[in-house]
Scaffold this motif. Structure first.
Motif, PDB file in Angstrom:
ATOM      1  N   VAL A   1       0.847  -1.200   0.000  1.00  0.00           N
ATOM      2  CA  VAL A   1       0.000   0.000   0.000  1.00  0.00           C
ATOM      3  C   VAL A   1       0.883   1.251   0.000  1.00  0.00           C
ATOM      4  CG1 VAL A   1      -1.664   1.337   1.360  1.00  0.00           C
ATOM      5  CG2 VAL A   1      -1.937  -1.130   1.115  1.00  0.00           C
ATOM      6  N   PRO A   2       0.732   2.106  -1.026  1.00  0.00           N
ATOM      7  CA  PRO A   2       1.551   3.333  -1.035  1.00  0.00           C
ATOM      8  C   PRO A   2       1.040   4.354  -0.022  1.00  0.00           C
ATOM      9  CG  PRO A   2       0.065   3.288  -2.934  1.00  0.00           C
ATOM     10  CD  PRO A   2      -0.159   1.999  -2.190  1.00  0.00           C
ATOM     11  N   VAL A   3       1.962   4.953   0.695  1.00  0.00           N
ATOM     12  CA  VAL A   3       1.623   6.088   1.568  1.00  0.00           C
ATOM     13  C   VAL A   3       2.393   7.268   0.985  1.00  0.00           C
ATOM     14  CG1 VAL A   3       1.560   6.973   3.923  1.00  0.00           C
ATOM     15  CG2 VAL A   3       1.517   4.498   3.525  1.00  0.00           C
ATOM     16  N   SER A   4       1.658   8.194   0.379  1.00  0.00           N
ATOM     17  CA  SER A   4       2.303   9.159  -0.493  1.00  0.00           C
ATOM     18  C   SER A   4       2.040  10.611  -0.078  1.00  0.00           C
ATOM     19  CB  SER A   4       1.755   8.908  -1.909  1.00  0.00           C
ATOM     20  OG  SER A   4       2.091   9.946  -2.762  1.00  0.00           O
ATOM     21  N   TYR A   5       3.079  11.440  -0.179  1.00  0.00           N
ATOM     22  CA  TYR A   5       2.931  12.878   0.043  1.00  0.00           C
ATOM     23  C   TYR A   5       3.557  13.639  -1.116  1.00  0.00           C
ATOM     24  CZ  TYR A   5       1.778  11.584   4.838  1.00  0.00           C
ATOM     25  OH  TYR A   5       1.198  11.036   5.931  1.00  0.00           O
ATOM     26  N   ASP A   6       3.096  14.864  -1.320  1.00  0.00           N
ATOM     27  CA  ASP A   6       3.630  15.730  -2.376  1.00  0.00           C
ATOM     28  C   ASP A   6       4.540  16.784  -1.747  1.00  0.00           C
ATOM     29  OD1 ASP A   6       4.170  17.531  -4.367  1.00  0.00           O
ATOM     30  OD2 ASP A   6       2.084  18.133  -4.717  1.00  0.00           O
ATOM     31  N   PRO A   7       5.864  16.673  -1.923  1.00  0.00           N
ATOM     32  CA  PRO A   7       6.775  17.657  -1.318  1.00  0.00           C
ATOM     33  C   PRO A   7       6.849  18.977  -2.093  1.00  0.00           C
ATOM     34  CG  PRO A   7       7.860  15.515  -1.731  1.00  0.00           C
ATOM     35  CD  PRO A   7       6.608  15.555  -2.542  1.00  0.00           C
ATOM     36  N   GLY A   8       6.099  19.125  -3.171  1.00  0.00           N
ATOM     37  CA  GLY A   8       6.032  20.405  -3.889  1.00  0.00           C
ATOM     38  C   GLY A   8       7.358  20.851  -4.500  1.00  0.00           C
ATOM     39  N   SER A   9       8.268  19.923  -4.773  1.00  0.00           N
ATOM     40  CA  SER A   9       9.600  20.209  -5.349  1.00  0.00           C
ATOM     41  C   SER A   9      10.458  21.095  -4.430  1.00  0.00           C
ATOM     42  CB  SER A   9       9.499  20.874  -6.735  1.00  0.00           C
ATOM     43  OG  SER A   9       8.693  20.131  -7.608  1.00  0.00           O
ATOM     44  N   ILE A  10      10.138  21.128  -3.125  1.00  0.00           N
ATOM     45  CA  ILE A  10      10.906  21.945  -2.167  1.00  0.00           C
ATOM     46  C   ILE A  10      11.806  21.005  -1.357  1.00  0.00           C
ATOM     47  CG2 ILE A  10      10.729  23.512  -0.175  1.00  0.00           C
ATOM     48  CD1 ILE A  10       7.831  24.138  -1.317  1.00  0.00           C
ATOM     49  N   PRO A  11      13.137  21.084  -1.534  1.00  0.00           N
ATOM     50  CA  PRO A  11      14.036  20.094  -0.925  1.00  0.00           C
ATOM     51  C   PRO A  11      13.763  19.823   0.555  1.00  0.00           C
ATOM     52  CG  PRO A  11      15.269  21.414  -2.466  1.00  0.00           C
ATOM     53  CD  PRO A  11      13.871  21.999  -2.427  1.00  0.00           C
TER      54      PRO A  11
ATOM     55  N   GLU B   1      11.184  19.959   2.258  1.00  0.00           N
ATOM     56  CA  GLU B   1       9.920  19.232   2.458  1.00  0.00           C
ATOM     57  C   GLU B   1      10.110  17.715   2.343  1.00  0.00           C
ATOM     58  OE1 GLU B   1       6.210  20.178   2.968  1.00  0.00           O
ATOM     59  OE2 GLU B   1       7.754  21.114   4.174  1.00  0.00           O
ATOM     60  N   TYR B   2      11.054  17.288   1.484  1.00  0.00           N
ATOM     61  CA  TYR B   2      11.304  15.845   1.334  1.00  0.00           C
ATOM     62  C   TYR B   2      11.820  15.281   2.672  1.00  0.00           C
ATOM     63  CZ  TYR B   2      10.927  16.439  -3.755  1.00  0.00           C
ATOM     64  OH  TYR B   2      10.492  16.716  -5.020  1.00  0.00           O
ATOM     65  N   GLY B   3      12.699  16.041   3.325  1.00  0.00           N
ATOM     66  CA  GLY B   3      13.235  15.603   4.615  1.00  0.00           C
ATOM     67  C   GLY B   3      12.128  15.553   5.664  1.00  0.00           C
ATOM     68  N   ARG B   4      11.327  16.620   5.711  1.00  0.00           N
ATOM     69  CA  ARG B   4      10.241  16.679   6.707  1.00  0.00           C
ATOM     70  C   ARG B   4       9.250  15.540   6.485  1.00  0.00           C
ATOM     71  NH1 ARG B   4       5.157  18.391   7.482  1.00  0.00           N
ATOM     72  NH2 ARG B   4       4.812  19.078   5.330  1.00  0.00           N
ATOM     73  N   LEU B   5       8.908  15.298   5.230  1.00  0.00           N
ATOM     74  CA  LEU B   5       7.897  14.268   4.942  1.00  0.00           C
ATOM     75  C   LEU B   5       8.463  12.850   5.097  1.00  0.00           C
ATOM     76  CD1 LEU B   5       6.117  16.074   1.978  1.00  0.00           C
ATOM     77  CD2 LEU B   5       5.176  15.627   4.263  1.00  0.00           C
TER      78      LEU B   5
ATOM     79  N   ARG C   1      17.367  14.609  -2.177  1.00  0.00           N
ATOM     80  CA  ARG C   1      17.943  13.379  -1.621  1.00  0.00           C
ATOM     81  C   ARG C   1      18.829  13.688  -0.415  1.00  0.00           C
ATOM     82  NH1 ARG C   1      21.205  12.601  -5.214  1.00  0.00           N
ATOM     83  NH2 ARG C   1      23.126  12.967  -4.070  1.00  0.00           N
ATOM     84  N   LYS C   2      19.583  14.792  -0.500  1.00  0.00           N
ATOM     85  CA  LYS C   2      20.474  15.163   0.605  1.00  0.00           C
ATOM     86  C   LYS C   2      19.686  15.492   1.877  1.00  0.00           C
ATOM     87  CE  LYS C   2      24.641  15.120  -1.458  1.00  0.00           C
ATOM     88  NZ  LYS C   2      25.587  14.007  -1.156  1.00  0.00           N
ATOM     89  N   GLU C   3      18.424  15.908   1.734  1.00  0.00           N
ATOM     90  CA  GLU C   3      17.568  16.176   2.905  1.00  0.00           C
ATOM     91  C   GLU C   3      17.032  14.875   3.502  1.00  0.00           C
ATOM     92  OE1 GLU C   3      16.741  19.163   4.308  1.00  0.00           O
ATOM     93  OE2 GLU C   3      18.012  20.273   2.913  1.00  0.00           O
ATOM     94  N   VAL C   4      16.788  13.887   2.645  1.00  0.00           N
ATOM     95  CA  VAL C   4      16.215  12.613   3.108  1.00  0.00           C
ATOM     96  C   VAL C   4      17.291  11.732   3.754  1.00  0.00           C
ATOM     97  CG1 VAL C   4      15.132  10.457   2.289  1.00  0.00           C
ATOM     98  CG2 VAL C   4      14.298  12.673   1.462  1.00  0.00           C
ATOM     99  N   LEU C   5      18.510  11.845   3.238  1.00  0.00           N
ATOM    100  CA  LEU C   5      19.613  10.982   3.668  1.00  0.00           C
ATOM    101  C   LEU C   5      19.801  10.913   5.198  1.00  0.00           C
ATOM    102  CD1 LEU C   5      21.246   9.461   1.539  1.00  0.00           C
ATOM    103  CD2 LEU C   5      23.097  11.085   1.910  1.00  0.00           C
ATOM    104  N   PRO C   6      19.969  12.070   5.892  1.00  0.00           N
ATOM    105  CA  PRO C   6      20.175  11.975   7.346  1.00  0.00           C
ATOM    106  C   PRO C   6      18.967  11.398   8.075  1.00  0.00           C
ATOM    107  CG  PRO C   6      20.000  14.278   6.626  1.00  0.00           C
ATOM    108  CD  PRO C   6      20.072  13.450   5.395  1.00  0.00           C
ATOM    109  N   VAL C   7      17.770  11.589   7.508  1.00  0.00           N
ATOM    110  CA  VAL C   7      16.556  11.069   8.158  1.00  0.00           C
ATOM    111  C   VAL C   7      16.553   9.545   8.090  1.00  0.00           C
ATOM    112  CG1 VAL C   7      14.025  11.041   8.102  1.00  0.00           C
ATOM    113  CG2 VAL C   7      15.265  13.162   7.556  1.00  0.00           C
ATOM    114  N   VAL C   8      16.788   8.971   6.891  1.00  0.00           N
ATOM    115  CA  VAL C   8      16.737   7.511   6.775  1.00  0.00           C
ATOM    116  C   VAL C   8      17.923   6.865   7.504  1.00  0.00           C
ATOM    117  CG1 VAL C   8      15.343   7.426   4.675  1.00  0.00           C
ATOM    118  CG2 VAL C   8      17.829   7.504   4.450  1.00  0.00           C
ATOM    119  N   GLU C   9      19.030   7.577   7.600  1.00  0.00           N
ATOM    120  CA  GLU C   9      20.173   7.009   8.335  1.00  0.00           C
ATOM    121  C   GLU C   9      19.895   7.028   9.841  1.00  0.00           C
ATOM    122  OE1 GLU C   9      23.695   9.045   6.924  1.00  0.00           O
ATOM    123  OE2 GLU C   9      23.776   7.803   5.111  1.00  0.00           O
ATOM    124  N   ARG C  10      19.368   8.140  10.337  1.00  0.00           N
ATOM    125  CA  ARG C  10      19.089   8.247  11.782  1.00  0.00           C
ATOM    126  C   ARG C  10      18.004   7.279  12.215  1.00  0.00           C
ATOM    127  NH1 ARG C  10      18.015  13.360  11.777  1.00  0.00           N
ATOM    128  NH2 ARG C  10      15.765  13.219  11.969  1.00  0.00           N
TER     129      ARG C  10
END
Ligand code: ACM
Length: 393
Positions: A52-62, A64-68, A90-99
């Protein structure tokens, strides 16, 4: 199309933008991911449970990808995410998925020079696209190349690499300009004037999203002939060409692992399935194909493990291969990037990419570009066989 999963399903976080400057390409990636989910669920899901996809629209704002990404993991209890186009996102998501120790599938070409144990990289890195493209431009157009890009990490870093590759092959960069995302279409006029003055043999564009459409349009309107001096790119895909229009796009060049005009059984099946779900296959891109095969590879690994255990899924994925629409691919256990095919295509008068050259075998990813040798036999570009050049219509 956000949907929270019931406990008897496998949740997959999806982070692609439907709004903002890169929506044009990210919508195609989102469709690729949703198509793979639909195909897996149609044949019974994984271990009898749907994805099941759980999807958000980050609005192309870097940011926002980290927050979401954080929201997906913490609030939605998601542990695997597919998403992002821009490297800044991707650089915003990286520390989140690592932490949080989540698994992140990134289906986009990028500048290389990165490794994370939490990421599976599905797009090309410079040895798989910049090296073959540089070789093609030097051989077919000339030594003098002009760089134009969007002002963020991917264009700046990948141009640093491209400059070295071109120099190694005897080429030179005669001009280099970067535009902010806030720039409007008229901002390209000064660049077009500079190109007219410097007379390069080819232009290398690392513009992304809406800026691509503005630049190609302005180049055409200024009277430049792409058949003589083309814009070559790694980020101008079918979705952007569709917006630019065949008249302004004809003659321009893109290097990518996949083009929708590849006439092979795997590609035809993928395009038919895509068209059945979304009405048309017009907007299918190499980034869409990467999102598609990455979700299928995730589902196969999950089928094997039957558990959303990140360490075990990763172990299963490293070294795994998949018969993708582009051909057979494999995740390199050395670096979590993917062995990919490399093709160079030119836009024809109908607005279709016609593959002109391709490398015979999938290229091992070399994200740190340890061996950027233009004469390496593995990068040798072959005249494309007739069956690949024919267009599916
Ligand atoms: C990109 O920013 N990796 C296209």
């Amino acid at each position: 199309m956000s949907r929270k999963g019931a406990p008897d399903c496998w949740k997959l976080g999806i982070l692609f933008s439907e709004t903002g400057v890169t929506a044009v390409i990210e919508q195609s990636q989102k469709n690729g991911a949703l198509l793979a989910i639909e195909e897996v669920n149609r044949r019974g899901g994984v271990a009898g449970r749907p994805i099941v996809p759980v999807s958000y629209d980050p609005g192309s704002i870097p940011a926002e990808y980290g927050r979401l990404a954080e929201k997906l993991i913490v609030e939605d209890s998601v542990s695997v995410i597919a998403g992002c186009y821009m490297s800044s996102a991707r650089k915003e998501v990286l520390p989140v998925v690592e932490r949080r120790n989540a698994l992140f599938f990134y289906p986009t070409l990028y500048e290389g020079f990165e490794y994370s144990p939490n990421v599976i990289y599905g797009g090309a890195c410079p040895n798989q696209n910049s090296v073959p493209l540089a070789s093609y431009l030097l051989e077919n157009y000339g030594r003098r190349v002009y760089f134009v890009g969007s002002d963020y990490i991917y264009p700046l870093e990948s141009n640093r690499v491209m400059r070295n590759i071109l120099r190694q092959g005897g080429g030179e960069v005669v001009g280099e300009r970067y535009l902010p995302f806030s720039a409007d279409a008229t901002a390209f006029n000064a660049i077009i004037d500079e190109i007219a003055e410097l007379k390069p043999d080819a232009i290398f564009s690392t513009l992304v999203g809406e800026a691509t459409i503005d630049f190609y349009t302005a180049y055409h309107e200024a009277g430049h002939d792409a058949r003589k001096v083309p814009i070559a790119s790694l980020t101008t895909n079918e979705a952007e060409i569709c917006r630019i229009g065949a008249k302004a796009a004809v003659g321009h060049i893109t290097a990518a692992p996949y083009f929708r005009t590849i006439d092979t059984p795997e590609s035809r099946r993928f395009l038919d399935s895509y068209a059945a779900m979304f009405g048309s296959d017009e907007l299918v891109t190499s980034c869409c194909e990467a999102a598609y095969f990455q979700v299928h590879m995730f589902a196969e690994a999950l089928e094997h493990e039957r558990l959303l255990d990140i360490a075990r899924l990763r172990e299963t994925l490293l070294g795994a291969s998949y018969d993708a629409p582009q051909g057979m691919i494999k995740i390199d256990p050395d670096n979590s990037h993917t062995y990919l095919h490399s093709r160079i295509a030119k836009v024809d008068e109908n607005g279709d990419f016609i593959v002109e050259r391709e490398v015979r075998r999938p290229i091992k990813p070399d994200p740190y570009l340890v061996a950027p040798d233009l004469n390496d036999h593995r990068f040798r570009l072959m005249e494309t066989p007739q069956f690949v050049r024919s267009i599916k219509r």
